[in-house]
Design an enzyme around this catalytic site. Sequence first.
Site, short mmCIF file in Angstrom:
data_model
loop_
_atom_site.label_atom_id
_atom_site.label_comp_id
_atom_site.label_asym_id
_atom_site.label_seq_id
_atom_site.Cartn_x
_atom_site.Cartn_y
_atom_site.Cartn_z
N ASP A 518 0.86 -1.18 0.00
CA ASP A 518 0.00 0.00 0.00
C ASP A 518 0.91 1.24 0.00
O ASP A 518 2.12 1.13 0.17
CB ASP A 518 -0.86 -0.08 1.27
CG ASP A 518 -1.93 0.98 1.34
OD1 ASP A 518 -2.30 1.54 0.29
OD2 ASP A 518 -2.40 1.25 2.47
N GLU A 521 2.82 5.06 -3.89
CA GLU A 521 2.84 6.05 -5.01
C GLU A 521 4.18 6.76 -5.11
O GLU A 521 4.53 7.13 -6.24
CB GLU A 521 1.70 7.06 -4.79
CG GLU A 521 0.32 6.45 -4.89
CD GLU A 521 -0.06 5.55 -3.72
OE1 GLU A 521 0.47 5.82 -2.61
OE2 GLU A 521 -0.82 4.60 -3.89
N ASP A 594 -9.01 4.04 -2.08
CA ASP A 594 -9.96 4.43 -1.03
C ASP A 594 -11.23 5.03 -1.59
O ASP A 594 -11.43 6.24 -1.59
CB ASP A 594 -9.28 5.42 -0.09
CG ASP A 594 -8.08 4.78 0.59
OD1 ASP A 594 -7.97 3.53 0.53
OD2 ASP A 594 -7.27 5.51 1.17
C1 NOJ Z 1 -4.65 3.23 2.62
C2 NOJ Z 1 -5.24 2.07 1.87
O1 NOJ Z 1 -5.76 2.50 0.64
C3 NOJ Z 1 -6.29 1.41 2.73
O2 NOJ Z 1 -6.87 0.34 2.03
C4 NOJ Z 1 -5.66 0.95 4.03
O3 NOJ Z 1 -6.64 0.38 4.86
C5 NOJ Z 1 -5.01 2.14 4.75
N1 NOJ Z 1 -4.07 2.77 3.87
C6 NOJ Z 1 -4.29 1.71 6.02
O4 NOJ Z 1 -3.25 0.86 5.72
#
Ligand code: NOJ
Length: 926
Positions: A518, A521, A594
């Site tokens: 995660d 980017e 998200d």
């Molecule tokens: C951002 C991610 O997109 C999300 O899916 C994750 O739960 C949070 N970071 C925490 O790791």
Amino acid sequence: MAPNINPTLPLLLLLLLFTLHLSSVSAWKKEEFRTCNQTPFCKRARSRKPHSSSLFATDVAILDGALTANLRQPPPESPDQDQIKPLLFTLSVYQNGVVRVKIDEDPSLDPPKKRFEVPDVILPEFESTKLWLQRFQTETVDGDSGPSSVVYVADGYEAVLRHNPFEVYVREKQGKRRVLSLNSHGLFDFEQLRVKQEGDDWEERFKGHTDVRPYGPQSISFDVSFFDADFVYGIPEHASSFALRPTRGPGVDDSEPYRLFNLDVFEYIHDSPFGLYGSIPFMLGHGKARGTSGFFWLNAAEMQIDVLGSGWDAESGILLPESGSRIDTLWMSEAGIVDTFFFIGPGPKDVVRQYTSVTGMPAMPQLFSTAYHQCRWNYRDEEDVENVDSKFDEHDIPYDVLWLDIEHTDGKRYFTWDRVLFPNPEQMQNKLAAKGRHMVTIVDPHIKRDESFHLHKEATSKGYYVKDATGKDYDGWCWPGSSSYPDMLNPEIRSWWSEKFSLKNYVGSTPWLYIWNDMNEPSVFNGPEVTMPRDALHYGGVEHRELHNAYGYYFHMATSDGLVKRGDGKDRPFVLSRAFFPGSQRHGAVWTGDNTADWDQLRVSVPMILTLGLTGMTFSGADVGGFFGNPETELLVRWYQLGAYYPFFRGHAHHDTKRREPWLFGERNTELMRDAIHTRYALLPYFYTLFREANTSGVPVMRPLWMEFPSDKATFSNDEAFMVGNSLLVQGIYTERAKYASVYLPGGQSWYDLRTGIIYKGGTTHKLEVSEETIPAFQRAGTIIPRKDRYRRSSTQMANDPYTLVIALNSSHAAEGELYIDDGKSFEFKQGAYIHRHFVFSDGKLTSSSLVPNAGKTLFSSACVIERIIVLGHSSGPKNALIEPSNRKAEIELGPLWLRRGKSAPVLTIRRPNVPVADDWTTKIL
Ligand code: NOJ
């Protein structure tokens, strides 16, 4: 997700804001991100007038099997205008309709530094498909005053370099119709690197951040035209319509270009050209008149792309050669070189095959990873994990993977465990594994700057971190607080990283543990636009601006390689990544980040996943239920019903949301969600077969309707419905309390409702009553879908279960389909250890034959049988079927289409043919 914070705030205040952020929900902060107008290279490129490029080609020659030239500019009219040094132009042709055009500075003219060429994306074997050009022809194209150089591309196609003004295009040999062109509107511009002189002020400022830009402006821009195209598609990632809308031109409101810049955008909105987590600069044009073509620019710097509405260039007064419909686009990048690929198609599947011949086929996933995943930020502790796991069993809901988010670690130090909450991680994973289940843990790229953290100590001492503009280890702010980022561009660092996944190094891990990347980017909470500064420095002196969009790609690659190493090359990796770039399809899955629990975001998930599939990333999905916010129950149910058809199917939620496991909303809703998940499990043999098709051809699992019906205009901008493979059409329900849905069923053949078997006519829009039980889904007449109808706890436990074949007859009473099976896990399929069956039904007889080359010596065997054959569209009456070569009879009766669902009218069923799935046989209806 990233909090919205101002980089100049002192750390304590930052922490406070950050904590507040975690418990509050605020909306998308547009002003955190640059617009085109705030991005000088974009603003400059967009304001250029058509035909402002004065480049012309000279010294045209064949060199090393390619067409080469110098691109020059006439001497400047006034001394204060820059004289650009000649650029090197190379056009190479590859097998199967791929043309590559490169333009770069000439190294013999001493540029201040070598511009960045993205390594490790193009498949090494692609080079071996190069056609060694021997000659070119010179001709004067109608209407031109000067010459053009023409080379062979493929049967019926040629590439043309027009010398003055410089333009390059691919055309059909017969009739000379153009397919794709570059610089037809003269918007080409190439800013050359410079050495700073007294008085040069190249700094750029945004929101308190300064980018020193040591080589001055270095952007590149040009126009690309797609001929005979009704629409263009691709260039993920944006939350927007599937067919890309014009961003400039008459009647277009002030719009941003489509931005490609990997960003962690907090609460992204559902209809916007702004950049999100990943970038794939690959666009497809499709039209009824000719078919499909594609254009790909391998470049990892920030890119902005305008789709120009017809009439945008009226002011130039110069018209391009007549063509039915043409779509012009403008491509602008902050840095790098021109390394572009033209794909001639002509069919949509040809274009994705051509693109994946350059960037790689999607990896073959493990079977378990194509099933349902249960995630949440966060499952608190081992007891929570155990409870959730057993509730799935209690409620008879299968699932394959339980995920742990950042809170499972010791203070966000990845590869560690919070030993209070997770004292026995191995035991926890082994318990899951006993039911055939797996676990995924998160490993992000930011490393906590903590002297006592071995990873940080090691990375620091080895000099493995990305550097800031002054050469110090770059220090940014992310989940653990002050963090640094391994420089994944460097192969040595990737190799070091990959070792961290060995069972010995990753203490507490087991062979059943897989990984989630995660924030790659990379997300930097206090960086410009929530990412790393563009003047940060990487391996080989590469500036972050030059490779930004590929950082996450290299991280994903290193992690995935780590899992391959861990398993001694015998276990296919599973790594989910948020950031992506061309080639990411070789390293694992992605998801759309998200999203929010609302109906619009449910709807936009379909064009987002379709776009990813079209551009190689077929293993993708969206958070089921929506990450932010609490979905109403109806939305959650609809999301499960749609998500069951996403290639990657995972429920996930933000830690501020209420718990939403499928059994928490009353018996009826549990039943509905169970039913959606069961549908996915029943269809796993079909999905797995499609993943294999993607793995060998690049053709995505989830496809736009026009990929199967390329000349049906009514499908071109339909992004509410999609195909799963060539046999299933699915239409989401995107509104609350929907009573009816309009569903367009393309083609001349009929469609069978997946659940009831009711037949619908093709080539028309049906207004259908919608039930809460399912979203509309149809099997196309003429296809055969393999299923497994026994429900187990996980896909692994279904390995020996028998198959059901559902034959949907077309108007000629015929149908065909495929089934691919392997061990679901290892790489042995690459050596031929798999079963691949071809089922054909015609003249009342079903035949199963092998699609494996040299099928005589199959390296993989299966004891599974086919226990039911359902024939839709057959008249009732026959009582028996004859099975050959065993010369046995099987009974035919009218039975249910689905064993555990009511509703369907009885359908013709051959009961217990019990033919081995691996064998050749026929079953004849008597
Ligand atoms: C951002 C991610 O997109 C999300 O899916 C994750 O739960 C949070 N970071 C925490 O790791």
